[in-house]
Design a protein around this motif. Structure first.
Motif, short mmCIF file in Angstrom:
data_model
loop_
_atom_site.label_atom_id
_atom_site.label_comp_id
_atom_site.label_asym_id
_atom_site.label_seq_id
_atom_site.Cartn_x
_atom_site.Cartn_y
_atom_site.Cartn_z
N GLU A 1 -9.36 45.20 6.55
CA GLU A 1 -10.35 45.20 5.48
C GLU A 1 -11.62 45.91 5.93
N LEU B 1 -14.70 46.31 -1.64
CA LEU B 1 -13.89 46.01 -0.48
C LEU B 1 -12.62 46.87 -0.51
N CYS C 1 -8.81 47.63 1.63
CA CYS C 1 -7.82 47.12 2.57
C CYS C 1 -6.82 48.24 2.82
N TRP D 1 -6.21 39.43 -2.75
CA TRP D 1 -7.49 39.16 -2.07
C TRP D 1 -7.76 37.66 -2.17
N CYS E 1 -7.58 40.25 2.86
CA CYS E 1 -6.52 40.97 2.18
C CYS E 1 -5.19 40.39 2.65
#
Length: 124
Positions: A6, A20, A22, A36, A96
């Motif tokens: 992440e 965010l 991943c 998530w 993640c």
């Protein structure tokens, strides 16, 4: 076996946004349902959002509906969580996760692989 990393966490004021990401490696990205989760201090890990293998189906926790958006890019092997209108109660470590199989799941025990987490802090 897939590895998940992440990025994108940080400190933001209430009302702000964070994105965010991943990155998945070592597996067939399109074979996994992606999710998530988040965990605040003293609380259990909870689902934030999940997305099906094709990206055609998504799930959102009631607390984030209308503010967060999950998406996946199979060309880049990434899953993204766009977080808008952030609130102090969104403060947590965000993880993640990847799940084998077809069904989109909302419980952490159903997921097979996890990233190390990224801290999101929303100040009031």
């Amino acid at each position: 076996q897939v590895q998940l990393v992440e990025s994108g966490g940080g400190l933001v004021q209430a009302g702000g946004s964070l994105r965010l990401s991943c990155a998945a490696s070592g597996g067939t990205f399109s074979a996994y349902v992606m999710g998530w989760f988040r965990q605040a201090p003293g609380k259990e890990r909870e689902i934030v959002a999940a997305i099906s293998r094709s990206g055609g189906s998504t799930y959102y926790a009631d607390s984030v509906k209308g503010r967060f958006t999950i998406s996946r890019d199979s060309a880049k092997n990434t899953v993204t969580l766009q977080m808008n209108s952030l609130k102090p109660e969104d403060t947590a470590v965000y993880y993640c996760a990847a799940k084998n199989g077809v069904a989109v799941a909302t419980t952490s025990s159903r997921y097979d692989y996890w990233g190390q987490g990224t801290q999101v802090t929303v100040s009031s």
